[in-house]
Design a protein around this motif. Structure first.
Motif, PDB file in Angstrom:
ATOM      1  N   GLY A   1       0.819  -1.215   0.000  1.00  0.00           N
ATOM      2  CA  GLY A   1       0.000   0.000   0.000  1.00  0.00           C
ATOM      3  C   GLY A   1       0.847   1.256   0.000  1.00  0.00           C
ATOM      4  O   GLY A   1       0.597   2.184  -0.772  1.00  0.00           O
ATOM      5  N   ILE A   2       1.893   1.265   0.840  1.00  0.00           N
ATOM      6  CA  ILE A   2       2.777   2.434   0.896  1.00  0.00           C
ATOM      7  C   ILE A   2       3.446   2.641  -0.460  1.00  0.00           C
ATOM      8  O   ILE A   2       3.516   3.755  -0.985  1.00  0.00           O
ATOM      9  N   ALA A   3       3.918   1.533  -1.055  1.00  0.00           N
ATOM     10  CA  ALA A   3       4.616   1.623  -2.339  1.00  0.00           C
ATOM     11  C   ALA A   3       3.684   2.177  -3.413  1.00  0.00           C
ATOM     12  O   ALA A   3       4.064   3.043  -4.197  1.00  0.00           O
TER      13      ALA A   3
ATOM     14  N   ALA B   1       0.712   6.733   4.469  1.00  0.00           N
ATOM     15  CA  ALA B   1       1.912   5.917   4.693  1.00  0.00           C
ATOM     16  C   ALA B   1       2.164   5.755   6.192  1.00  0.00           C
ATOM     17  O   ALA B   1       2.465   4.655   6.673  1.00  0.00           O
ATOM     18  N   ALA B   2       2.013   6.868   6.946  1.00  0.00           N
ATOM     19  CA  ALA B   2       2.268   6.815   8.386  1.00  0.00           C
ATOM     20  C   ALA B   2       1.291   5.864   9.064  1.00  0.00           C
ATOM     21  O   ALA B   2       1.659   5.073   9.928  1.00  0.00           O
ATOM     22  N   LYS B   3       0.023   5.925   8.616  1.00  0.00           N
ATOM     23  CA  LYS B   3      -1.004   5.039   9.198  1.00  0.00           C
ATOM     24  C   LYS B   3      -0.641   3.575   8.933  1.00  0.00           C
ATOM     25  O   LYS B   3      -0.725   2.727   9.814  1.00  0.00           O
ATOM     26  N   ASN B   4      -0.222   3.296   7.688  1.00  0.00           N
ATOM     27  CA  ASN B   4       0.181   1.926   7.361  1.00  0.00           C
ATOM     28  C   ASN B   4       1.355   1.473   8.214  1.00  0.00           C
ATOM     29  O   ASN B   4       1.390   0.353   8.692  1.00  0.00           O
ATOM     30  N   LEU B   5       2.335   2.377   8.398  1.00  0.00           N
ATOM     31  CA  LEU B   5       3.503   2.029   9.211  1.00  0.00           C
ATOM     32  C   LEU B   5       3.071   1.716  10.637  1.00  0.00           C
ATOM     33  O   LEU B   5       3.558   0.785  11.270  1.00  0.00           O
ATOM     34  N   GLU B   6       2.123   2.516  11.124  1.00  0.00           N
ATOM     35  CA  GLU B   6       1.654   2.307  12.492  1.00  0.00           C
ATOM     36  C   GLU B   6       1.006   0.926  12.608  1.00  0.00           C
ATOM     37  O   GLU B   6       1.214   0.211  13.599  1.00  0.00           O
ATOM     38  N   ARG B   7       0.289   0.528  11.558  1.00  0.00           N
ATOM     39  CA  ARG B   7      -0.349  -0.791  11.614  1.00  0.00           C
ATOM     40  C   ARG B   7       0.674  -1.905  11.468  1.00  0.00           C
ATOM     41  O   ARG B   7       0.519  -2.980  12.050  1.00  0.00           O
TER      42      ARG B   7
ATOM     43  N   THR C   1      -1.804  14.066   2.558  1.00  0.00           N
ATOM     44  CA  THR C   1      -2.695  12.910   2.678  1.00  0.00           C
ATOM     45  C   THR C   1      -1.935  11.622   2.366  1.00  0.00           C
ATOM     46  O   THR C   1      -2.090  10.625   3.067  1.00  0.00           O
ATOM     47  N   ALA C   2      -1.143  11.676   1.299  1.00  0.00           N
ATOM     48  CA  ALA C   2      -0.381  10.479   0.932  1.00  0.00           C
ATOM     49  C   ALA C   2       0.553  10.074   2.075  1.00  0.00           C
ATOM     50  O   ALA C   2       0.666   8.895   2.431  1.00  0.00           O
ATOM     51  N   LEU C   3       1.217  11.072   2.679  1.00  0.00           N
ATOM     52  CA  LEU C   3       2.151  10.779   3.761  1.00  0.00           C
ATOM     53  C   LEU C   3       1.415  10.263   4.995  1.00  0.00           C
ATOM     54  O   LEU C   3       1.883   9.361   5.692  1.00  0.00           O
TER      55      LEU C   3
END
Lengths: 239, 496
Positions: free
Chosen positions: A106-108, A193-199, A188-190
């Motif tokens: 997702g981040i990619a 990414a931050a939300k995904n990293l947190e998960r 928003t994109a960042l």
């Protein structure tokens, strides 16, 4: 160095070791995916981002293979006690790792659409968080592969750090968005990414809980250390 | 490898080196018999010619002379042949190590190699790891798959290649835990063990190449940091120089003032450079845990001594509660610098008449209550773990440093310890800080594998807590036990 206790059936031992090796492979694969996804975001390297998306397929395949192998052990060997927990733990950890792979993908994907000039100056926080999450994941995997419940507990407690980082990034990005609507796209994109990293960090904590259960047979949140920690800091319950 | 042995075996025929496997002197004894035979013949020919010349000069009858020489040559040749056959009988001309079993020899050999080596079986399980490898990738048990200790997406493929009989390309593995490091792995092609069982082994040679990989990157960072941070003071100095040349040319009062400011700027640059250099030095060795021991009490006292003049000037009291014996694995100078930076920071941030409290305590093992056990701030103060403390059940020492300064809000917590990060409005810019002090503390703590935590309450002050793992101390003698935590005393006989 102690010798590993041998099972009566040596083929069985080979099966369990194969499972460990496959998990090590899957673990290193998603670790690299997380690193590369964050790097792709920082350097806006579309090629790298696409390779992360591509590798998610390999991660899914590996997870399916681990599932199959574990099922076979359960069906044919009828494992008991530690071996049973190890086998079930492998299935659970593989699921978490596969989810981490999806989140990295997702981040990619998000970084592919990120051609915003603002993204460059705002990406620092996400990069820092990526490093912390990657370290957290590495610690969890180390503890899992070495079957070390103490290390798992220690890694598990590090999750609060990631949450703090996430909140600080959230605040920072919100400030930027309020200051300049032109930055909303990049922010928003960042944020995504931050939300995904947190998960990803949460999944790493899950892995720690699985190891703790695999090697001790007890739940991590019932560890006396964790209880004491919670008694001291009631707001840490969300860890 | 061992020159003295080589020399002896060359001068004394038939010397026993068979039982001395530790010398690993393979090349010399194999070549020795031929070497000695031909050398002897050459030497004796020269000696014979010299004898002939002597006899001719002293006019000995020709026939008698020839007879003497023939007898001499015969004696020399017989002796040489005897020497050669004696060596062949004792060593058979083969490796002089055939008295050892293969496994034991391999283990002894690999344990003494100045290189990390791991031996894997055909299933990729660790059969043997020499002490260097055990330390490098923290191998604590044999019999587990290699992937447990070193993770990389490529490892399985490389191993499969090696087992298929090929020599795989070297592999570089990036690790982030415990500190960032790079390890290069060389796999050998699978080799059969010569015990008739047909089992194969793969040798893996590991190399810590962190310095090579990160060196260049750090040099670039260093240059960027240095030039960025030096830009401001240099620009300001240039401005003053301009003024001194122009407007203030004939104004001695202004000159004195500007020179004072310039001296201040130059001092700041000097501090900055020395901080950057020490940061770089610590970073370079960060992936190598210190092997010597440091005394924490000594470090705190040394740091307090250095800060005392500053504290006097600012009217700040330094209070130290201590624990007498406090030996930990660590680097004494770095530990002093760590304490110095924290105590100096606390002193600078304290208002006049305030107290900086430093406490050194000992705990039997890690518990969540250990950090800030000696703290003064309320429990509710937001806390951040900069370096996670070790939670293994081993004795610990903590150093807690509390100030009564302005403190800072939770929003700044995640960034404490970041290079050049200054909490807006804090006193450090007024009080000659470089913005690197805490970064240095963080890296020293990381190198020592020590925990570092911070908490702060606006208006009440800031507290730092360093959690050192103590080396186990032999109470009877009060001396540290050497080699704690690395179990290298295993027997190689149990191999294979």
């Amino acid at each position: 160095m102690a010798n590993l206790a041998n099972h009566t059936l040596s083929a069985y031992d080979v099966d369990l070791n194969k499972l460990t090796t496959a998990l090590s492979d899957l673990g290193s694969l998603v670790e690299a995916m997380v690193t590369d996804a964050v790097r792709a975001m920082r350097t806006r390297d579309a090629e790298l981002a696409r390779s992360v998306v591509h590798r998610d397929l390999a991660a899914n395949r590996l997870q399916a293979k681990i599932d199959d192998d574990a099922m076979r052990i359960l069906a044919l060997r009828n494992p008991m006690a530690t071996d049973l927990r190890r086998t079930v733990g492998a299935i659970r950890v593989a699921t978490d790792l596969e989810r981490i792979g999806d989140l990295a993908e997702g981040i990619a994907k998000r970084s592919l659409g990120l051609s915003d000039p603002y993204a460059r100056e705002l990406v620092g926080g996400v990069v820092r968080m990526g490093r912390a999450v990657k370290a957290q994941l590495a610690k969890a995997l180390d503890a899992f592969l070495r079957e070390d419940p103490r290390a798992a507990l220690q890694a598990w407690m590090g999750d609060g750090e990631i949450d703090t980082l996430y909140n600080s990034i959230l605040r920072e990005l919100l400030t930027h968005m309020m200051a300049d609507p032109a930055r909303i796209n990049a922010c928003t994109a960042l944020l995504f990414a931050a939300k995904n990293l947190e998960r990803i960090g949460d999944h790493a904590s899950n892995i720690c809980e699985h190891i703790y259960f695999t090697s001790t047979g007890a739940q991590l949140i019932e560890d006396p250390t964790v209880r004491e920690l919670r008694a001291r800091q009631p707001d840490a319950a969300s860890l | 490898m061992n020159p003295p042995t080589a020399k002896i075996s060359a001068t004394q025929p038939g010397i026993e080196i068979r039982n001395d496997a530790r010398n690993l002197d393979l090349a010399e004894p194999v070549a020795a018999p031929q070497m000695r035979g031909s050398e002897l013949i050459v030497v004796s020919l020269f000696a014979g010619m010299a004898l002939l010349a002597l006899m001719v000069l002293s006019r000995v009858p020709v026939l008698l002379g020839l007879g003497v020489i023939a007898a001499y040559l015969a004696a020399v040749l017989t002796y040489a042949r005897m020497a050669i056959s004696r060596r062949e009988a004792s060593g058979g001309g083969a490796l002089p190590l055939n008295g050892l079993s293969g496994a034991k020899f391999t283990a002894t050999l690999s344990d003494n190699l100045p290189q990390a080596v791991v031996v894997l079986d055909s299933k990729g399980r660790v059969l043997h790891a020499n002490p260097l490898a055990q330390n490098l990738i923290e191998i604590d048990r044999i019999g587990r798959p290699f992937g447990v200790y070193l993770r990389d997406p490529e490892i399985s493929d490389r191993l499969a290649e090696a087992l298929a009989g090929y020599t795989p390309e070297p592999l570089m593995v990036h690790r982030e835990v415990p500190t960032e490091s790079y390890i290069s792995c060389l796999f050998s092609a699978a080799t059969k063990i010569e015990d008739g069982s047909g089992r194969v082994i793969v040798l893996v040679v590991l190399n810590d190449v962190t310095e090579l990989v990160l060196g260049g990157q750090r040099r670039a960072d260093f240059l960027a940091n240095a030039s960025h941070e030096l830009k401001t003071p240099i620009a300001s100095m240039l401005g003053y120089i301009e003024t001194l040349r122009g407007h203030a040319k004939d104004d001695p009062e202004a000159q004195a003032r500007f020179l004072g400011i310039m001296a201040g700027q130059a001092e700041r640059m000097q501090r900055l450079i020395s901080d950057l250099l020490s940061l770089r030095r610590i970073e370079q060795s960060e992936h190598i845990a210190p092997t010597e021991t440091a005394d924490l009490d000594l470090s705190v006292r040394a740091a307090i001594e250095s800060v005392a003049p500053l504290a006097d000037r600012r009217g700040v009291k330094l209070k130290y509660k201590r624990k007498k014996r406090s030996i930990v694995p660590g680097h004494q100078d770095e530990t002093i610098q760590l304490c110095l930076n924290l105590i100096e920071n606390a002193t600078k941030l304290s208002p006049e008449g305030a107290t900086v409290r430093i406490t050194l305590s000992h705990f039997d093992e890690w518990k969540p209550s250990v950090p800030f056990a000696d703290g003064y701030l309320p429990e509710s103060a937001p806390t951040r773990t900069i370096n996670p403390p070790s939670t293994v059940p081993l004795p610990l020492y903590t150093i807690t440093i509390s100030d009564e300064g302005p403190g800072f809000s939770a929003a700044h917590l995640p960034r404490v310890g970041e290079r050049f990060y200054r909490v807006a409005g804090d006193l450090s810019s007024k009080e000659k800080g470089t913005g690197l002090g805490l970064a240095i503390v963080k890296h020293i703590a990381r190198r020592h594998r020590a925990g570092l935590m911070v908490r702060s309450a606006p208006g009440d002050g800031t507290e730092f807590c360093i959690i050192y793992r103590a080396r186990e101390v032999d109470d009877a003698r009060g001396v540290p036990i050497e080699g704690l935590g690395t179990d290298t005393g295993k027997s190689p006989d149990k191999l294979f």
